[in-house]
Design a protein around this motif. Structure first.
Motif, PDB file in Angstrom:
ATOM      1  N   PHE A  97       0.814  -1.216   0.000  1.00  0.00           N
ATOM      2  CA  PHE A  97       0.000   0.000   0.000  1.00  0.00           C
ATOM      3  C   PHE A  97       0.850   1.270   0.000  1.00  0.00           C
ATOM      4  CE2 PHE A  97      -2.742  -3.119   2.130  1.00  0.00           C
ATOM      5  CZ  PHE A  97      -3.850  -3.074   1.318  1.00  0.00           C
ATOM      6  N   HIS A 257     -10.893  -4.543  -1.026  1.00  0.00           N
ATOM      7  CA  HIS A 257     -10.893  -5.739  -1.880  1.00  0.00           C
ATOM      8  C   HIS A 257     -11.865  -6.804  -1.401  1.00  0.00           C
ATOM      9  CE1 HIS A 257      -8.131  -7.783   0.993  1.00  0.00           C
ATOM     10  NE2 HIS A 257      -7.607  -6.583   1.147  1.00  0.00           N
ATOM     11  N   SER A 294     -13.189  -6.590   2.635  1.00  0.00           N
ATOM     12  CA  SER A 294     -12.270  -5.678   3.309  1.00  0.00           C
ATOM     13  C   SER A 294     -12.805  -4.267   3.225  1.00  0.00           C
ATOM     14  CB  SER A 294     -10.893  -5.735   2.657  1.00  0.00           C
ATOM     15  OG  SER A 294     -10.495  -7.068   2.493  1.00  0.00           O
ATOM     16  N   HIS A 310      -7.672  -0.014   7.543  1.00  0.00           N
ATOM     17  CA  HIS A 310      -7.938  -1.190   6.698  1.00  0.00           C
ATOM     18  C   HIS A 310      -8.241  -2.406   7.564  1.00  0.00           C
ATOM     19  CE1 HIS A 310      -7.842  -3.826   3.331  1.00  0.00           C
ATOM     20  NE2 HIS A 310      -6.636  -4.322   3.519  1.00  0.00           N
ATOM     21  N   ASP A 312      -9.435  -6.568   7.098  1.00  0.00           N
ATOM     22  CA  ASP A 312      -9.734  -7.731   6.261  1.00  0.00           C
ATOM     23  C   ASP A 312     -10.589  -8.669   7.094  1.00  0.00           C
ATOM     24  OD1 ASP A 312      -8.315  -6.886   4.083  1.00  0.00           O
ATOM     25  OD2 ASP A 312      -6.546  -8.109   4.493  1.00  0.00           O
TER      26      ASP A 312
HETATM   27 FE   LIG Z   1      -6.371  -6.345   2.846  1.00  0.00          FE
END
Ligand SMILES: [Fe+2]
Length: 343
Positions: A97, A257, A294, A310, A312
């Protein structure tokens, strides 16, 4: 893991990543972290006749939360130039990232991230079978226009897929500019910036990362036009909301994602105390048949959202459809070309 065993699994990795004699490889570490990884990769690379270098950055300042995309390389343009000029970078600090990683990839350097505990690296070695099946899964995602995810707990969400490419992770990388992460074994993409709508119910047994915890009571996300508009539930929902609020960045409510896990060697239950070897949770991300969504940034896919907030969230027992064709049903992969025997 002793040096000889660690070197053997790194040798397997570098062969899977197509390392050739006289290629230039740099292993990147910082502070006192993962110096044993550097030693093992250096020894393995030398056995293949590669030119091996170890770039060691100073220890980073201590930060309270997992702020993706911020690395010590940002203040070292000459180090970035050196990394652009090698054939393969083995990233043992986690550059994902960051603008530096994108610049290094754009220059043609292939990148392998390796930050998980050696036990996990050994248990989830890259294989040709996983590579082939994840690659097929990537072509399926690229061909699809809509991904729909449902669950018995009430999830029903639709991602329109007209903007971003499929990203495959099969834990090795032998193409210029390609990034991968060891261990892994999954495929993902992102919905259109305004094209994610519906409800996701994170159910008991689903996993929050980077918190590394199993959810105990449902968390209900409401998503409209690509943005989370409501998060509701009990203690777990409160923990998520409190964590996200700490970033003080509304773009953390974006949708990031989405995809599914394909690695039969990864196990859902291995984050239980006593079984969890530590690390950032690549095993739960990769376990066979999970559906992972995510929240937060989509710059990894080429999108505009580069928030550091972020999460997930791999989920069990979901169903996933591409253009109404079933791919995962109740946590099991049902397309013959990409199904594998559970280990
Ligand atoms: Fe991720």
């Amino acid at each position: 893991m002793d040096h000889a065993s660690f070197t053997e699994i790194c040798l397997h990795q570098l062969k899977m990543s197509g390392v050739q004699k006289d290629e230039r490889l740099i292993v990147l570490t910082q502070g006192n972290e993962r110096l044993d990884y550097a030693d093992a990769f250096m020894a393995a690379g030398m056995r293949l006749g590669a030119n091996m270098y170890h770039m060691r950055l100073p220890a980073p300042p201590v930060v309270g939360s997992w702020a993706v995309g911020q690395t010590g390389l940002a203040a070292m343009p000459e180090a970035v130039e050196a990394l652009k000029n090698c054939d393969m970078l083995i990233d043992c600090i986690f550059l994902l990232f960051s603008p530096e990683q994108f610049a290094i990839q754009a220059a043609g350097t292939r990148i392998l991230t390796a930050v998980e505990p050696p036990e996990l690296l050994a248990r989830m070695l890259p294989t040709q079978e996983i590579r082939e099946k994840v690659t097929i899964a990537g072509t399926m995602v690229d061909a699809a226009k809509v991904m729909r995810i449902t669950s018995p707990h009430g999830t029903d969400v639709t991602y329109k897929l007209n903007t971003y490419p499929a990203v495959t992770e099969y834990a090795c990388t032998d193409e210029p500019g390609r990034w991968d992460h060891w261990p892994s074994g999954f495929v993902f993409t992102g919905g259109d910036d305004d094209g994610v709508d519906g409800t996701i119910v994170v159910a008991p047994g689903d996993i929050l990362l980077p918190q590394n915890i199993y959810v105990r009571d449902p968390i209900t996300y409401t998503i409209e036009k690509g943005w989370i508009t409501d998060i509701r539930g009990g203690l777990d929902a409160e923990l998520v909301k409190s964590y996200m609020a700490d970033f003080n960045d509304p773009r953390g409510m974006g949708m990031s994602h989405v995809g599914w896990g394909m690695n039969p060697n990864a196990k859902w239950h291995n984050m239980l105390p006593g079984a969890f070897p530590g690390g950032m949770g690549m095993e739960p991300r990769a376990y066979y048949g999970n559906v992972m969504f995510s929240t937060g940034p989509n710059n990894e896919l080429g999108g505009p959202n580069d928030t550091a907030c972020h999460l997930d969230i791999p989920m069990r027992g979901c169903s996933l459809f591409l253009d109404d064709e079933p791919v995962v049903i109740d946590g099991d992969i049902v397309v013959k070309d990409i199904a594998m025997e559970r280990a």
